[in-house]
Design a protein around this motif. Structure first.
Motif, PDB file in Angstrom:
ATOM      1  N   ALA A 166       0.829  -1.214   0.000  1.00 21.86           N
ATOM      2  CA  ALA A 166       0.000   0.000   0.000  1.00 21.86           C
ATOM      3  C   ALA A 166       0.859   1.258   0.000  1.00 21.86           C
ATOM      4  CB  ALA A 166      -0.939  -0.004   1.208  1.00 21.86           C
ATOM      5  N   VAL A 167       1.905   1.275   0.801  1.00 19.37           N
ATOM      6  CA  VAL A 167       2.779   2.449   0.869  1.00 19.37           C
ATOM      7  C   VAL A 167       3.523   2.642  -0.459  1.00 19.37           C
ATOM      8  CG1 VAL A 167       4.829   3.390   2.004  1.00 19.37           C
ATOM      9  CG2 VAL A 167       2.993   2.404   3.371  1.00 19.37           C
ATOM     10  N   ALA A 168       3.985   1.556  -1.060  1.00 24.31           N
ATOM     11  CA  ALA A 168       4.686   1.649  -2.351  1.00 24.31           C
ATOM     12  C   ALA A 168       3.748   2.168  -3.442  1.00 24.31           C
ATOM     13  CB  ALA A 168       5.266   0.297  -2.740  1.00 24.31           C
ATOM     14  N   GLN A 169       2.503   1.670  -3.475  1.00 24.90           N
ATOM     15  CA  GLN A 169       1.543   2.157  -4.468  1.00 24.90           C
ATOM     16  C   GLN A 169       1.248   3.644  -4.250  1.00 24.90           C
ATOM     17  OE1 GLN A 169       0.446   0.672  -7.144  1.00 24.90           O
ATOM     18  NE2 GLN A 169       1.395  -1.278  -6.665  1.00 24.90           N
ATOM     19  N   PHE A 170       1.153   4.045  -2.992  1.00 23.89           N
ATOM     20  CA  PHE A 170       0.931   5.458  -2.682  1.00 23.89           C
ATOM     21  C   PHE A 170       2.087   6.307  -3.190  1.00 23.89           C
ATOM     22  CE2 PHE A 170       1.675   9.004   0.297  1.00 23.89           C
ATOM     23  CZ  PHE A 170       0.510   9.729   0.077  1.00 23.89           C
ATOM     24  N   ALA A 171       3.318   5.866  -2.935  1.00 23.69           N
ATOM     25  CA  ALA A 171       4.488   6.638  -3.367  1.00 23.69           C
ATOM     26  C   ALA A 171       4.526   6.772  -4.883  1.00 23.69           C
ATOM     27  CB  ALA A 171       5.767   5.981  -2.851  1.00 23.69           C
ATOM     28  N   VAL A 172       4.285   5.681  -5.595  1.00 31.83           N
ATOM     29  CA  VAL A 172       4.306   5.724  -7.061  1.00 31.83           C
ATOM     30  C   VAL A 172       3.190   6.618  -7.585  1.00 31.83           C
ATOM     31  CG1 VAL A 172       3.978   4.334  -9.149  1.00 31.83           C
ATOM     32  CG2 VAL A 172       5.462   3.503  -7.329  1.00 31.83           C
ATOM     33  N   SER A 173       1.996   6.510  -7.002  1.00 35.32           N
ATOM     34  CA  SER A 173       0.890   7.319  -7.524  1.00 35.32           C
ATOM     35  C   SER A 173       1.075   8.804  -7.210  1.00 35.32           C
ATOM     36  CB  SER A 173      -0.454   6.811  -6.999  1.00 35.32           C
ATOM     37  OG  SER A 173      -0.498   6.835  -5.604  1.00 35.32           O
ATOM     38  N   VAL A 174       1.684   9.140  -6.079  1.00 35.04           N
ATOM     39  CA  VAL A 174       1.971  10.553  -5.788  1.00 35.04           C
ATOM     40  C   VAL A 174       2.996  11.090  -6.781  1.00 35.04           C
ATOM     41  CG1 VAL A 174       3.087  12.096  -4.123  1.00 35.04           C
ATOM     42  CG2 VAL A 174       1.295  10.539  -3.370  1.00 35.04           C
ATOM     43  N   LEU A 175       4.024  10.300  -7.066  1.00 39.10           N
ATOM     44  CA  LEU A 175       5.012  10.726  -8.064  1.00 39.10           C
ATOM     45  C   LEU A 175       4.378  10.879  -9.441  1.00 39.10           C
ATOM     46  CD1 LEU A 175       8.127   8.639  -6.999  1.00 39.10           C
ATOM     47  CD2 LEU A 175       7.870  11.123  -6.898  1.00 39.10           C
ATOM     48  N   GLN A 176       3.486   9.968  -9.797  1.00 35.02           N
ATOM     49  CA  GLN A 176       2.793  10.091 -11.078  1.00 35.02           C
ATOM     50  C   GLN A 176       1.946  11.359 -11.117  1.00 35.02           C
ATOM     51  OE1 GLN A 176       0.638   6.381 -11.182  1.00 35.02           O
ATOM     52  NE2 GLN A 176       2.116   5.451 -12.584  1.00 35.02           N
ATOM     53  N   TRP A 177       1.245  11.629 -10.038  1.00 38.26           N
ATOM     54  CA  TRP A 177       0.394  12.812  -9.984  1.00 38.26           C
ATOM     55  C   TRP A 177       1.224  14.088 -10.076  1.00 38.26           C
ATOM     56  CZ3 TRP A 177      -0.164  16.198  -5.587  1.00 38.26           C
ATOM     57  CH2 TRP A 177      -1.167  17.147  -5.744  1.00 38.26           C
ATOM     58  N   ARG A 178       2.356  14.126  -9.369  1.00 32.69           N
ATOM     59  CA  ARG A 178       3.206  15.325  -9.380  1.00 32.69           C
ATOM     60  C   ARG A 178       3.880  15.543 -10.734  1.00 32.69           C
ATOM     61  NH1 ARG A 178       2.515  19.322  -6.722  1.00 32.69           N
ATOM     62  NH2 ARG A 178       4.696  19.849  -6.678  1.00 32.69           N
ATOM     63  N   THR A 179       4.315  14.467 -11.391  1.00 30.11           N
ATOM     64  CA  THR A 179       5.010  14.616 -12.669  1.00 30.11           C
ATOM     65  C   THR A 179       4.065  14.605 -13.863  1.00 30.11           C
ATOM     66  OG1 THR A 179       5.390  12.235 -12.914  1.00 30.11           O
ATOM     67  CG2 THR A 179       7.087  13.513 -11.754  1.00 30.11           C
ATOM     68  N   GLY A 180       2.858  14.082 -13.701  1.00 25.73           N
ATOM     69  CA  GLY A 180       1.915  14.009 -14.807  1.00 25.73           C
ATOM     70  C   GLY A 180       2.257  12.923 -15.813  1.00 25.73           C
ATOM     71  N   SER A 181       3.108  11.980 -15.423  1.00 26.96           N
ATOM     72  CA  SER A 181       3.491  10.905 -16.338  1.00 26.96           C
ATOM     73  C   SER A 181       3.369   9.562 -15.628  1.00 26.96           C
ATOM     74  CB  SER A 181       4.933  11.098 -16.809  1.00 26.96           C
ATOM     75  OG  SER A 181       5.827  10.829 -15.746  1.00 26.96           O
ATOM     76  N   SER A 182       3.582   8.508 -16.399  1.00 32.10           N
ATOM     77  CA  SER A 182       3.500   7.161 -15.816  1.00 32.10           C
ATOM     78  C   SER A 182       4.830   6.709 -15.233  1.00 32.10           C
ATOM     79  CB  SER A 182       3.027   6.164 -16.866  1.00 32.10           C
ATOM     80  OG  SER A 182       4.013   6.021 -17.866  1.00 32.10           O
ATOM     81  N   LEU A 183       5.811   7.581 -15.206  1.00 28.98           N
ATOM     82  CA  LEU A 183       7.141   7.295 -14.626  1.00 28.98           C
ATOM     83  C   LEU A 183       7.876   6.171 -15.350  1.00 28.98           C
ATOM     84  CD1 LEU A 183       6.276   7.458 -10.823  1.00 28.98           C
ATOM     85  CD2 LEU A 183       7.187   9.279 -12.265  1.00 28.98           C
ATOM     86  N   GLY A 184       7.611   5.996 -16.623  1.00 24.99           N
ATOM     87  CA  GLY A 184       8.300   4.961 -17.394  1.00 24.99           C
ATOM     88  C   GLY A 184       7.828   3.557 -17.081  1.00 24.99           C
ATOM     89  N   LEU A 185       6.608   3.417 -16.591  1.00 22.65           N
ATOM     90  CA  LEU A 185       6.085   2.093 -16.248  1.00 22.65           C
ATOM     91  C   LEU A 185       5.336   1.454 -17.414  1.00 22.65           C
ATOM     92  CD1 LEU A 185       4.816   2.866 -12.640  1.00 22.65           C
ATOM     93  CD2 LEU A 185       6.897   1.667 -13.306  1.00 22.65           C
ATOM     94  N   GLY A 186       5.698   1.814 -18.618  1.00 25.19           N
ATOM     95  CA  GLY A 186       5.062   1.256 -19.802  1.00 25.19           C
ATOM     96  C   GLY A 186       5.216  -0.253 -19.911  1.00 25.19           C
ATOM     97  N   PHE A 187       6.301  -0.793 -19.365  1.00 29.00           N
ATOM     98  CA  PHE A 187       6.507  -2.241 -19.428  1.00 29.00           C
ATOM     99  C   PHE A 187       5.495  -2.993 -18.553  1.00 29.00           C
ATOM    100  CE2 PHE A 187       9.013  -0.804 -15.884  1.00 29.00           C
ATOM    101  CZ  PHE A 187       8.879  -1.810 -14.930  1.00 29.00           C
ATOM    102  N   LEU A 188       4.780  -2.288 -17.672  1.00 27.80           N
ATOM    103  CA  LEU A 188       3.733  -2.905 -16.866  1.00 27.80           C
ATOM    104  C   LEU A 188       2.352  -2.750 -17.500  1.00 27.80           C
ATOM    105  CD1 LEU A 188       4.792  -1.735 -13.297  1.00 27.80           C
ATOM    106  CD2 LEU A 188       5.118  -3.982 -14.318  1.00 27.80           C
ATOM    107  N   GLY A 189       2.304  -2.191 -18.691  1.00 32.16           N
ATOM    108  CA  GLY A 189       1.037  -1.978 -19.366  1.00 32.16           C
ATOM    109  C   GLY A 189       0.459  -0.598 -19.148  1.00 32.16           C
ATOM    110  N   GLU A 190       1.222   0.278 -18.527  1.00 35.26           N
ATOM    111  CA  GLU A 190       0.765   1.637 -18.270  1.00 35.26           C
ATOM    112  C   GLU A 190       0.769   2.449 -19.559  1.00 35.26           C
ATOM    113  OE1 GLU A 190       0.011   3.330 -15.322  1.00 35.26           O
ATOM    114  OE2 GLU A 190       0.026   1.420 -14.278  1.00 35.26           O
TER     115      GLU A 190
END
Length: 186
Positions: free
Chosen positions: A75-99
């Motif tokens: 849960a904490v890891a998902q929160f950290a990734v989603s906050v970073l995504q929200w702040r940067t406006g991108s998927s953070l290069g997670l395209g290999f996960l289907g993003e």
């Protein structure tokens, strides 16, 4: 392990999930894509097998604490990734996960906001992943008497889970009112 499996059939906690899985089988009659429906059924059986394995292997309070601790880390890891995504406006290069390369956008009362999805494909799936963990942490925060630090961690995980659920609330409320156009997950 074989003896444990033989004794589990008399316990409702192991049988009820199978009843729930069996109740989805009639949906095959109206499924537009049998491949996807079969994939969902395989996923349900896989998760049931994981549930049975973990339930049969948990023998002590320490084992249970380890499982809950790992769920809290998720849960904490998902929160950290989603906050970073929200702040940067991108998927953070997670395209290999289907993003998708950009975040989904939700229009609400004339304004738009980005809907981060963590490491899962869609923000609704993020909510489905994190919300049960946050509810479990909330229940533990209420009931555990192990010490203030355990309660504090559980309250923190609950607080971390709330933002993951919020982006999906707008679409759920609009679908409930019947005003969502198209009916597709957006």
């Amino acid at each position: 392990f074989g003896r444990d499996i033989a004794t589990m059939w008399g316990r409702p906690i192991f049988v009820l999930p199978l009843v729930a899985i069996a109740s989805t089988v009639p949906s095959f009659l109206v499924a537009p894509d049998l491949f996807l429906a079969t994939g969902e059924l395989v996923r349900m059986f896989w998760l049931y097998g994981l549930f049975v394995y973990v339930a049969l292997r948990l023998r002590s309070r320490r084992d249970l604490g380890l499982v809950i601790g790992v769920l809290c880390i998720v849960a904490v890891a998902q929160f950290a990734v989603s906050v970073l995504q929200w702040r940067t406006g991108s998927s953070l290069g997670l395209g290999f996960l289907g993003e998708a390369s950009t975040l989904g956008v939700r229009s609400l009362d004339g304004s738009e906001f980005a809907r981060p999805s963590g490491t899962v494909i869609h923000s609704d799936f993020l909510a489905a992943l994190v919300a049960p963990i946050a509810l479990l942490a909330f229940a533990l925060a209420i009931e555990l008497r192990d010490g203030p630090w355990v309660r504090s961690v559980c309250i923190a995980v609950t607080a971390v889970g709330v933002p993951a659920v919020l982006p999906g609330l707008g679409s759920a409320a609009r679908r409930g009112r019947g005003s969502d156009s198209g009916g597709a997950v957006s």
